[in-house]
Design a protein around this motif. Structure first.
Motif, PDB file in Angstrom:
ATOM      1  N   VAL A   1       0.182  -6.878  -4.229  1.00  0.00           N
ATOM      2  CA  VAL A   1      -0.258  -5.936  -3.162  1.00  0.00           C
ATOM      3  C   VAL A   1       0.733  -5.113  -2.719  1.00  0.00           C
ATOM      4  O   VAL A   1       1.904  -5.745  -2.332  1.00  0.00           O
ATOM      5  N   TYR A   2       0.387  -3.797  -2.793  1.00  0.00           N
ATOM      6  CA  TYR A   2       1.588  -3.025  -2.567  1.00  0.00           C
ATOM      7  C   TYR A   2       1.663  -2.443  -1.204  1.00  0.00           C
ATOM      8  O   TYR A   2       2.659  -1.652  -0.896  1.00  0.00           O
ATOM      9  N   VAL A   3       0.775  -2.746  -0.323  1.00  0.00           N
ATOM     10  CA  VAL A   3       0.766  -2.018   1.122  1.00  0.00           C
ATOM     11  C   VAL A   3       0.700  -3.184   1.899  1.00  0.00           C
ATOM     12  O   VAL A   3       0.256  -4.339   1.529  1.00  0.00           O
TER      13      VAL A   3
ATOM     14  N   ILE B   1      -9.476   0.790   4.797  1.00  0.00           N
ATOM     15  CA  ILE B   1      -8.676   1.916   5.144  1.00  0.00           C
ATOM     16  C   ILE B   1      -9.274   3.014   6.090  1.00  0.00           C
ATOM     17  O   ILE B   1     -10.398   3.298   5.771  1.00  0.00           O
ATOM     18  N   LEU B   2      -8.641   3.407   7.149  1.00  0.00           N
ATOM     19  CA  LEU B   2      -9.449   4.137   8.205  1.00  0.00           C
ATOM     20  C   LEU B   2      -8.781   5.709   7.791  1.00  0.00           C
ATOM     21  O   LEU B   2      -7.357   5.824   7.452  1.00  0.00           O
ATOM     22  N   ALA B   3      -9.619   6.620   7.551  1.00  0.00           N
ATOM     23  CA  ALA B   3      -9.207   7.852   7.118  1.00  0.00           C
ATOM     24  C   ALA B   3      -8.545   8.518   8.324  1.00  0.00           C
ATOM     25  O   ALA B   3      -8.595   8.385   9.518  1.00  0.00           O
TER      26      ALA B   3
ATOM     27  N   GLU C   1       0.782   4.169   6.018  1.00  0.00           N
ATOM     28  CA  GLU C   1      -0.155   4.999   5.836  1.00  0.00           C
ATOM     29  C   GLU C   1      -0.306   5.208   4.385  1.00  0.00           C
ATOM     30  O   GLU C   1       0.938   5.236   3.776  1.00  0.00           O
ATOM     31  N   VAL C   2      -1.367   5.707   3.630  1.00  0.00           N
ATOM     32  CA  VAL C   2      -1.564   5.903   2.220  1.00  0.00           C
ATOM     33  C   VAL C   2      -2.030   7.096   2.079  1.00  0.00           C
ATOM     34  O   VAL C   2      -2.679   7.768   2.899  1.00  0.00           O
ATOM     35  N   GLU C   3      -1.769   7.747   0.869  1.00  0.00           N
ATOM     36  CA  GLU C   3      -2.516   9.070   0.490  1.00  0.00           C
ATOM     37  C   GLU C   3      -3.564   8.851  -0.632  1.00  0.00           C
ATOM     38  O   GLU C   3      -3.653   7.649  -1.137  1.00  0.00           O
ATOM     39  N   GLU C   4      -4.137   9.804  -0.918  1.00  0.00           N
ATOM     40  CA  GLU C   4      -5.069   9.665  -2.057  1.00  0.00           C
ATOM     41  C   GLU C   4      -4.647   9.421  -3.226  1.00  0.00           C
ATOM     42  O   GLU C   4      -3.455  10.216  -3.690  1.00  0.00           O
ATOM     43  N   GLY C   5      -4.787   8.700  -4.042  1.00  0.00           N
ATOM     44  CA  GLY C   5      -4.153   8.153  -5.316  1.00  0.00           C
ATOM     45  C   GLY C   5      -2.897   6.906  -5.148  1.00  0.00           C
ATOM     46  O   GLY C   5      -2.433   6.500  -6.141  1.00  0.00           O
ATOM     47  N   THR C   6      -2.528   6.526  -3.886  1.00  0.00           N
ATOM     48  CA  THR C   6      -1.644   5.396  -3.658  1.00  0.00           C
ATOM     49  C   THR C   6      -2.161   4.245  -4.313  1.00  0.00           C
ATOM     50  O   THR C   6      -3.405   3.806  -3.739  1.00  0.00           O
ATOM     51  N   VAL C   7      -1.356   3.475  -4.859  1.00  0.00           N
ATOM     52  CA  VAL C   7      -1.687   2.117  -5.575  1.00  0.00           C
ATOM     53  C   VAL C   7      -1.864   1.367  -4.374  1.00  0.00           C
ATOM     54  O   VAL C   7      -0.670   1.023  -3.663  1.00  0.00           O
ATOM     55  N   LEU C   8      -2.725   0.385  -4.147  1.00  0.00           N
ATOM     56  CA  LEU C   8      -3.064  -0.390  -3.160  1.00  0.00           C
ATOM     57  C   LEU C   8      -2.666  -1.945  -3.543  1.00  0.00           C
ATOM     58  O   LEU C   8      -1.874  -2.634  -2.925  1.00  0.00           O
ATOM     59  N   PHE C   9      -3.360  -2.163  -4.731  1.00  0.00           N
ATOM     60  CA  PHE C   9      -2.760  -3.407  -5.305  1.00  0.00           C
ATOM     61  C   PHE C   9      -3.154  -3.638  -6.886  1.00  0.00           C
ATOM     62  O   PHE C   9      -3.830  -2.765  -7.262  1.00  0.00           O
ATOM     63  N   SER C  10      -2.829  -4.520  -7.557  1.00  0.00           N
ATOM     64  CA  SER C  10      -3.315  -4.703  -8.838  1.00  0.00           C
ATOM     65  C   SER C  10      -3.561  -6.022  -9.402  1.00  0.00           C
ATOM     66  O   SER C  10      -3.333  -7.111  -8.520  1.00  0.00           O
ATOM     67  N   TYR C  11      -4.352  -6.262 -10.156  1.00  0.00           N
ATOM     68  CA  TYR C  11      -4.903  -7.455 -10.939  1.00  0.00           C
ATOM     69  C   TYR C  11      -4.075  -8.066 -11.986  1.00  0.00           C
ATOM     70  O   TYR C  11      -3.305  -7.379 -12.747  1.00  0.00           O
TER      71      TYR C  11
ATOM     72  N   GLU D   1      -4.680  -1.363 -11.584  1.00  0.00           N
ATOM     73  CA  GLU D   1      -4.320  -0.855 -10.589  1.00  0.00           C
ATOM     74  C   GLU D   1      -5.396  -0.020  -9.434  1.00  0.00           C
ATOM     75  O   GLU D   1      -6.192   0.756 -10.125  1.00  0.00           O
ATOM     76  N   VAL D   2      -5.691  -0.649  -8.169  1.00  0.00           N
ATOM     77  CA  VAL D   2      -6.445   0.080  -7.493  1.00  0.00           C
ATOM     78  C   VAL D   2      -5.857   1.110  -6.778  1.00  0.00           C
ATOM     79  O   VAL D   2      -5.002   0.430  -5.893  1.00  0.00           O
ATOM     80  N   THR D   3      -6.312   2.163  -6.598  1.00  0.00           N
ATOM     81  CA  THR D   3      -5.745   3.258  -5.865  1.00  0.00           C
ATOM     82  C   THR D   3      -6.588   3.521  -4.542  1.00  0.00           C
ATOM     83  O   THR D   3      -7.983   3.311  -4.579  1.00  0.00           O
ATOM     84  N   SER D   4      -6.183   4.309  -3.559  1.00  0.00           N
ATOM     85  CA  SER D   4      -6.943   4.769  -2.261  1.00  0.00           C
ATOM     86  C   SER D   4      -7.873   6.141  -2.841  1.00  0.00           C
ATOM     87  O   SER D   4      -6.933   6.929  -3.370  1.00  0.00           O
ATOM     88  N   LYS D   5      -8.841   6.152  -2.484  1.00  0.00           N
ATOM     89  CA  LYS D   5      -9.543   7.481  -2.665  1.00  0.00           C
ATOM     90  C   LYS D   5      -9.681   8.372  -1.526  1.00  0.00           C
ATOM     91  O   LYS D   5     -10.212   9.490  -1.573  1.00  0.00           O
ATOM     92  N   MET D   6      -8.734   8.202  -0.530  1.00  0.00           N
ATOM     93  CA  MET D   6      -8.544   9.200   0.579  1.00  0.00           C
ATOM     94  C   MET D   6      -7.230   8.752   1.277  1.00  0.00           C
ATOM     95  O   MET D   6      -6.782   7.768   1.210  1.00  0.00           O
ATOM     96  N   ALA D   7      -6.694   9.849   2.340  1.00  0.00           N
ATOM     97  CA  ALA D   7      -5.610   9.482   2.940  1.00  0.00           C
ATOM     98  C   ALA D   7      -6.058   8.604   4.173  1.00  0.00           C
ATOM     99  O   ALA D   7      -7.072   9.054   4.690  1.00  0.00           O
ATOM    100  N   GLY D   8      -5.333   7.682   4.558  1.00  0.00           N
ATOM    101  CA  GLY D   8      -5.596   6.988   5.829  1.00  0.00           C
ATOM    102  C   GLY D   8      -4.613   6.056   6.008  1.00  0.00           C
ATOM    103  O   GLY D   8      -3.298   6.043   5.771  1.00  0.00           O
TER     104      GLY D   8
END
Length: 463
Positions: free
Chosen positions: A82-84, A212-214, A89-99, A183-190
């Motif tokens: 888990v990377y966060v 994730i809260l926008a 705070e994350v942006e769209e495309g930020t890697v959240l975690f990986s399998y 790798e799972v990424t965020s689809k929005m900033a939040g």
């Protein structure tokens, strides 16, 4: 002196003695503070006036985004890293975690080996078919059928192997796709609000793996219990106050009340008005659309109260008191206040201006912010005990049950329900004037003789 006059004089003296006894008993009861069970709750003037309109209808709220992204974890896969963290705070495309892809790679390698075996089988079958076809060409006629059967069997085996090869390739493609998407990424900033490792939230309810809260436009989510949900409605204007600094406020209106989704609180919840909602009160969520989000932070906790205009009130100089605490009968205005001995008294006050909008009077003199006063309920009397702890008030005492039989220890008929003197039945009229014994006086107060004729008047007796 005639016997008639002597009898009248004795009657007047007896009545005076009885009246004096009643008066003494009444004064004695008053000096002892009335019934000992009677107690009245009093509160500081400053405390009463600091309770701005709407404070008894406060609800808790939290700032949240207009959009929430929930990310569910693949139950068949294992999270490698888990990377966060919560609050990042994350942006769209930020890697959240990986399998973890190690097992997938092993399955791909295994499938490729199996595909090589299938390819070898197909190649061997084709070689056998070619050899059988040569032998068939020179074989006798009675052996032709046998060669044909062998060739067809091999051809069927090749088709099955080709199908298996395609299936294995599909498996490899699937595994490879999973590796590529490990790798799972965020689809929005939040902002990362929650990470639920076990798939449940802190209350034990099923929840998304990550929430994730926008960022951007905010709204406020409030909570109200089932006993109060009827007091609000969509469109109701509200004031939102910072819990750290109540002078910092925002405005908005209730946009939605969610009465379909309930939250059951197994613990006793405490409302801001001081009431308990019970051991298993259901709670509902409601949402506030803000007029402005300036100065608000995501996740900030607020107080929510209906807007009755309290946000527009300018601070007034001097001492002001709600007009319903002030008694204005025929005499001078007064309030029920506690004296130095914690006994209730009528405290005269001098009134100034009257604010009709807020229902408040300016108190020029007679009262201070530190004085303790009581709500002017019916039946209050001077001398009753004043207490500042509401739990000390016995609401079963005669003062609070004025329609019930008086059990205060006073003779029935001697005091009314408010503790004021009541004339003995048969001695006084309801207006307090003396009532003549039946058969002795007429309605005008003139003595009646045995024959029913009028005799000497009271003035004649005095003479």
């Amino acid at each position: 002196m005639s016997k008639k006059k002597v009898g009248i004089i004795i009657g007047v003296i007896a009545a005076a003695v009885v009246a004096a006894g009643v008066g003494f008993y009444f004064l004695k009861g008053r000096s002892n503070g009335g019934n000992s069970a009677d107690k009245v709750y009093v509160e500081k003037v400053s405390a009463i006036m600091n309770q701005s309109a709407g404070i008894n209808n406060r609800y808790s709220g939290v700032v949240e985004p207009q959009e929430t992204l929930e990310i569910n974890k693949d139950s068949e896969r294992k999270v490698k890293e888990v990377y966060v963290s919560v609050g990042d705070e994350v942006e769209e495309g930020t890697v959240l975690f990986s399998y973890d892809t190690e097992d997938l790679q092993m399955q791909i390698d295994q499938a490729k080996l199996e595909m090589e075996g299938i390819a070898n089988d197909i190649s061997n079958s084709n070689a056998q078919i070619a050899e059988l076809q040569k032998e068939k060409a020179s074989a006798p006629e009675d052996q032709q059928f046998e060669y044909t059967t062998q060739i067809q069997t091999l051809q069927t085996s090749i088709k099955q192997s080709e199908y298996n090869k395609k299936s294995k390739q599909a498996e490899i493609d699937k595994y490879q796709k999973s590796i590529d998407n490990s790798e799972v990424t965020s689809k929005m900033a939040g902002v990362v609000k929650e990470i639920n490792e076990n798939g449940v939230d802190p209350n034990g309810n099923t929840a998304a793996y990550m929430k994730i809260l926008a960022t951007g436009e905010y709204r406020v989510k409030g909570t109200i219990d089932e006993t109060s949900v009827g007091t609000i409605s969509e469109g109701t204007p509200v004031i939102l106050r910072s819990r750290l600094d109540e002078t910092q406020t925002w405005t908005g209106s209730i946009s939605k009340i969610d009465t379909e989704s309930t939250q059951t609180d197994s613990n006793s919840s405490y409302m801001y008005d001081g009431s308990s909602s019970g051991d298993s009160a259901s709670k509902y969520s409601f949402y506030v659309t803000l007029d402005s989000t300036d100065g608000l932070m995501l996740g900030q906790h607020l107080y929510i109260e209906p807007d009755y205009g309290q946000g527009e009130v300018e601070e007034k100089e001097g001492l002001w008191l709600y007009d319903y605490y002030i008694v204005q009968d025929d005499g001078d205005p007064y309030v029920w206040a506690a004296d130095k001995k914690n006994r209730l008294e009528k405290r005269k006050v001098e009134l100034g201006e009257h604010d009709e909008n807020l229902g408040e009077y300016e108190i020029k003199s007679g009262l201070s912010e530190d004085d303790l006063i009581a709500f002017p309920m019916q039946g209050l009397y001077e001398g009753v005990a004043a207490v500042t702890n509401m739990e000390e008030v016995d609401y079963s005492s005669p003062l609070y049950n004025q329609e019930s039989t008086d059990d205060s220890g006073m003779d029935e008929g001697m005091y009314d329900e408010a503790g004021t003197e009541s004339m003995d039945e048969g001695m006084y009229n309801t207006d307090g004037t003396e009532y003549m014994d039946e058969g002795m006086y007429d309605e005008a107060g003139t003595e009646l003789t045995d024959s029913g004729e009028s005799g000497a008047t009271d003035s004649e007796v005095v003479e």
